[in-house]
Structure formats: structure tokens, C-alpha cells
Design a protein around this motif. Structure first.
Motif, PDB file in Angstrom:
ATOM      1  N   GLY A  25     -15.647   3.634   1.024  1.00  0.00           N
ATOM      2  CA  GLY A  25     -16.313   3.115  -0.172  1.00  0.00           C
ATOM      3  C   GLY A  25     -16.931   1.747  -0.016  1.00  0.00           C
ATOM      4  N   LEU A  26     -16.633   1.041   1.080  1.00  0.00           N
ATOM      5  CA  LEU A  26     -17.158  -0.315   1.270  1.00  0.00           C
ATOM      6  C   LEU A  26     -18.455  -0.271   2.080  1.00  0.00           C
ATOM      7  CD1 LEU A  26     -16.765  -3.390   0.940  1.00  0.00           C
ATOM      8  CD2 LEU A  26     -15.503  -3.359   3.112  1.00  0.00           C
ATOM      9  N   ALA A  27     -19.475  -0.970   1.577  1.00  0.00           N
ATOM     10  CA  ALA A  27     -20.760  -1.010   2.278  1.00  0.00           C
ATOM     11  C   ALA A  27     -21.408  -2.374   2.061  1.00  0.00           C
ATOM     12  CB  ALA A  27     -21.676   0.109   1.802  1.00  0.00           C
ATOM     13  N   LEU A  28     -22.295  -2.721   2.973  1.00  0.00           N
ATOM     14  CA  LEU A  28     -23.039  -3.983   2.882  1.00  0.00           C
ATOM     15  C   LEU A  28     -24.503  -3.650   2.630  1.00  0.00           C
ATOM     16  CD1 LEU A  28     -22.601  -7.083   3.220  1.00  0.00           C
ATOM     17  CD2 LEU A  28     -23.467  -6.807   5.559  1.00  0.00           C
ATOM     18  N   HIS A  29     -25.033  -4.155   1.519  1.00  0.00           N
ATOM     19  CA  HIS A  29     -26.421  -3.900   1.152  1.00  0.00           C
ATOM     20  C   HIS A  29     -27.270  -5.075   1.607  1.00  0.00           C
ATOM     21  CE1 HIS A  29     -25.909  -0.380  -1.680  1.00  0.00           C
ATOM     22  NE2 HIS A  29     -24.663  -0.715  -1.388  1.00  0.00           N
ATOM     23  N   ILE A  30     -28.278  -4.805   2.448  1.00  0.00           N
ATOM     24  CA  ILE A  30     -29.164  -5.832   2.969  1.00  0.00           C
ATOM     25  C   ILE A  30     -30.442  -5.819   2.134  1.00  0.00           C
ATOM     26  CG2 ILE A  30     -30.211  -6.806   5.031  1.00  0.00           C
ATOM     27  CD1 ILE A  30     -27.205  -6.279   5.279  1.00  0.00           C
ATOM     28  N   GLN A  31     -30.739  -6.917   1.461  1.00  0.00           N
ATOM     29  CA  GLN A  31     -31.910  -7.012   0.600  1.00  0.00           C
ATOM     30  C   GLN A  31     -33.126  -7.503   1.397  1.00  0.00           C
ATOM     31  OE1 GLN A  31     -31.689  -5.962  -2.575  1.00  0.00           O
ATOM     32  NE2 GLN A  31     -29.499  -5.539  -2.218  1.00  0.00           N
ATOM     33  N   PRO A  32     -34.312  -7.212   0.932  1.00  0.00           N
ATOM     34  CA  PRO A  32     -35.526  -7.701   1.613  1.00  0.00           C
ATOM     35  C   PRO A  32     -35.564  -9.231   1.694  1.00  0.00           C
ATOM     36  CG  PRO A  32     -36.093  -5.941   0.093  1.00  0.00           C
ATOM     37  CD  PRO A  32     -34.646  -6.272  -0.150  1.00  0.00           C
ATOM     38  N   THR A  33     -34.867  -9.872   0.797  1.00  0.00           N
ATOM     39  CA  THR A  33     -34.822 -11.342   0.813  1.00  0.00           C
ATOM     40  C   THR A  33     -33.896 -11.878   1.897  1.00  0.00           C
ATOM     41  OG1 THR A  33     -33.013 -11.355  -0.800  1.00  0.00           O
ATOM     42  CG2 THR A  33     -35.274 -11.454  -1.657  1.00  0.00           C
ATOM     43  N   ARG A  39     -20.655  -4.010  -1.567  1.00  0.00           N
ATOM     44  CA  ARG A  39     -20.522  -3.068  -2.675  1.00  0.00           C
ATOM     45  C   ARG A  39     -19.338  -2.140  -2.392  1.00  0.00           C
ATOM     46  NH1 ARG A  39     -23.778  -6.093  -4.559  1.00  0.00           N
ATOM     47  NH2 ARG A  39     -25.811  -5.602  -5.475  1.00  0.00           N
ATOM     48  N   PHE A  40     -18.635  -1.784  -3.475  1.00  0.00           N
ATOM     49  CA  PHE A  40     -17.521  -0.830  -3.367  1.00  0.00           C
ATOM     50  C   PHE A  40     -17.785   0.328  -4.318  1.00  0.00           C
ATOM     51  CE2 PHE A  40     -13.285   0.532  -5.080  1.00  0.00           C
ATOM     52  CZ  PHE A  40     -12.908   1.248  -3.962  1.00  0.00           C
TER      53      PHE A  40
END
Length: 404
Positions: A25-33, A39-40
């Protein structure tokens, strides 16, 4: 594949947001910025949920995994992590609003209306310096007697016994306020008195000279080579023996020169009652000299720094020190000298106490108001000014006339 710090650091932003999964359930969201958000994702009662766990690197990989595991345990216990977070925020908000500091500041706003600005500001500064750093962030419901004693004991440990005593008393007032407003069930300060927990401080009087030393002091004041307004303030204090704060805060609107009276308003008096100071020929002459220096400004003794503030009480104290009376005399000392000499000369105790604006000492004194015995007090003040002139000139003074 599990994430690693090198992989996370090497992840570069792309045109669109993308996700690196760590599993469970754990993930890392990489934004364009370039921002990297943890996030869980979870399911509770068959419904999907999503929580943010902070940003990398402020929240590291290890910390994100620990928080994920904690949230998974909540789900196993039948607790919705999202609902739990909302409840925690609500509790934190309630605690913050009902912290000792928050309640104390609200108490202070209500309490200050009947106190002088100087005293009210002093109480707040003492709370900010000595109490809030220790118990300010604790909910008032968690304040206990041992916690209060620990707070004031720290103050006592540095030798500030009187401040420690006052701090405990102030905390008691704050907790009574909390009880009265339904923020706490009881006042823990009620369980102990300052004398039960704090060392007794030896009472000391304000430093002052003896009557025999008064003539030389008066002559040195007249010869003072510092600021003229400072010299005139000391002369005025000698003839009126008001408190230092009452003198330096004096405004021209308080004076009725024709009636030969100085009416100090209640809000500037320690006892919160208007005080009348009869003006003698000598004090009127001093006022004339003050007017020439202070001009049309509202204050008799404005600060040299301007800003509409009055002269500092330290200005008078340092002037007395410069004349050679360090630790032997203060501005307040003029009151003690006047009281001693006038009592020795046989003036009625009640007349002297009333002119000193002391707190009522008995039922008879309590019946006085600010204008009682004004004629007798005016006569006493005239005799006092004549006495000062005589001893300053070196004359052998016979007992000054007693009033009836």
C-alpha cells in the motif's frame, strides 16, 4: 521490488506524475514539479482509502514504512485510518485551544481591564518567561499540583523567591478561570499555599537615607549636573513623596494649578482610587520650571527617546546613584523619609497614610475617601515643603507645626 534511498534520490520528474511502489500500500508519487509525496492506499469495510504520509526527504523511507505499518494495524483493529486522523486533528485542536497558555492569555485579556497597563504587561511577561515554557503547551485538564510546584520551584532555584510566589498565585487565578469557564474540573493550585512549598524570603524595605542625611541629598539634587528634567523630577518627588511610577507618568491635564491640586487618576494609582496631592509654593515653582522644559507635550517628564513615552524610573535611580547613594537610596525612599519625619513630628497617622496613598489599615481608614482631611493634608504638605527648604539651607529646624 522494495524502494531504496538511492532509487528515490535518482527518480527524476517527468512531464506527468508517476508512482514508485514500495509494496503493502505504500508508494511514492513523483510530481512534475519534482515534489515526492508518500501515499498509503488501503481498504476499509470494502471501500478504498488514501492517506498522505508527507514528502521525501522530510519523511524518510524508514519513517514512511513505520507509519504505513501503524496504519495497517489500525485497519486490523477495525479503525478507519482516515477517520482516526480526523479525530486526532480535532483532539489536537481542542488541546491547543485549551492549553494552559491559551487559557492563560484569555484570562489575562479579561483580568487586565482593572489593572494598570504597566502591571498587566509585567504579569504577562513573567508568564511568558517562567511559566509558558514549562507548562504552556499542556491542556489545562492535565495541570496537576506537582506540575505547578515543579514550575515555580525552577523559579525559586535561581533565587527569585518573590517571583516564584507570585507565579504560583497567578497560576491559581488562571486555573480558577478555567474551572469557572468549564475548561477544567478543579484548580490544582488550591491544594497548596506558597508558604507550604516555597522558602520564606526575608522582607526588605526600599533603601532610604536617615533624616540626618536628607539635607545633603537635597543639596546634591539642586546641584545635579545631569538632565534638568531629571533634577526637577527628584525635587518634585521630595516635595510630594508620590510613588515613582505616579511621578514619571504625570500629565499636565491632572494638575489644577489654581486649586493648587494634583489629581492622579485611579487607573494610575496602585490602590485604584483617585489620589489628591496638595501643591505647595515650592512644588508650584518646580512645576513652572518643568513647563519651560517639557513645553506643550502632555507628559511632564517625557522620555528623551520620544515615542510618547515617559521618563524611565531607572533614570531617577541612576541619578541618585551618580550622587553617591548606590544601594542606599531609591526614588521610593523619599516616601519612607517623609513618613518617618512626619510621624516623629506628631502628625496624625491617618493623615500621613492617606497622603501616602497606602492601603486602608483598619475600619476607620477604610471609611476615608481620596478627599478626606484635604485641608489638614494641605497644611501638612506646606509644612513639609518649608521643612525641606530649612534643612537644605542648614538651618536648625524646630519641630514643624502639628496639624489638628
Amino acid at each position: 521490488m522494495k524502494l531504496t534511498d538511492p532509487v528515490i534520490k535518482a527518480a527524476k520528474p517527468q512531464d506527468k506524475a508517476y508512482t514508485l511502489s514500495d509494496g503493502e500500500g505504500l508508494a511514492l508519487h513523483i510530481q512534475p514539479t519534482g515534489a515526492k509525496w508518500w501515499r498509503f492506499r488501503y481498504r476499509f469495510n470494502g471501500k478504498p482509502g488514501l492517506l498522505s504520509l508527507g514528502t521525501y526527504p522530510d519523511t524518510g523511507l524508514k519513517a514512511a514504512r513505520l507509519e504505513r505499518d501503524r496504519l495497517k494495524d489500525l485497519v486490523k483493529q477495525g479503525i478507519d485510518p482516515s477517520q482516526n486522523r480526523q479525530e486526532e486533528k480535532l483532539i489536537a485542536k481542542i488541546v491547543s485551544e485549551n492549553s494552559f497558555e491559551a487559557v492563560a492569555r484569555q484570562w489575562w485579556k479579561d483580568w487586565r481591564s482593572t489593572r494598570t497597563e504597566r502591571h498587566a504587561e509585567y504579569v504577562l511577561r513573567r508568564l511568558e518567561a517562567d511559566v509558558f515554557p514549562v507548562i504552556g503547551n499542556k491542556p489545562v485538564t492535565d495541570i496537576t499540583t506537582p506540575l505547578l510546584l515543579m514550575t515555580v520551584k525552577k523559579i525559586e532555584a535561581r533565587g527569585a523567591l518573590d517571583i516564584a510566589k507570585r507565579a504560583l498565585q497567578t497560576c491559581g487565578q488562571i486555573m480558577r478561570y478555567a474551572v469557572a469557564h468549564g475548561l477544567a474540573e478543579r484548580n490544582p493550585a488550591a491544594d497548596v499555599k506558597p508558604a507550604d512549598a516555597l522558602k520564606s524570603a526575608k522582607k526588605t524595605n526600599h533603601a532610604r537615607l536617615s533624616a540626618k542625611e536628607l539635607p545633603e541629598l537635597l543639596r546634591l539634587i539642586d546641584a545635579y549636573d545631569g538632565q534638568p528634567l531629571t533634577r526637577l523630577a527628584l525635587q518634585m518627588m521630595a516635595h510630594t513623596f508620590v510613588r515613582t511610577s505616579e511621578l514619571i507618568g504625570a500629565k499636565w491635564e491632572e494638575f489644577d494649578l489654581e486649586a493648587r491640586q494634583w489629581r492622579i487618576p485611579a487607573e494610575r494609582m496602585k490602590m485604584r482610587e483617585e489620589h489628591i496631592v496638595p501643591l505647595t509654593d515650592q512644588s508650584l515653582a518646580i512645576l513652572e520650571d518643568i513647563r519651560k522644559l517639557s513645553g506643550n507635550r502632555p507628559l511632564l517628564f517625557p522620555s528623551e527617546r520620544g515615542e510618547g513615552k515617559s521618563m524611565s524610573n531607572n533614570t531617577l535611580l541612576y541619578a541618585i546613584y551618580r550622587m553617591g547613594y548606590h544601594s542606599r537610596m531609591t526614588g521610593h525612599g523619599f516616601r519612607g523619609i517623609a513618613s518617618t519625619i512626619l510621624h516623629e513630628q506628631g502628625y496624625p497617622h491617618d493623615h500621613i497614610e492617606l497622603q501616602l496613598a497606602h492601603a486602608p489599615r483598619n475600619a476607620v481608614s477604610a471609611a476615608y475617601n481620596h478627599a478626606r482631611y484635604l485641608e489638614q493634608r494641605a497644611s501638612m504638605m506646606r509644612d513639609w515643603s518649608k521643612y525641606l527648604d530649612a534643612v537644605k539651607a542648614g538651618a536648625k529646624v524646630t519641630p514643624i507645626r502639628k496639624t489638628a
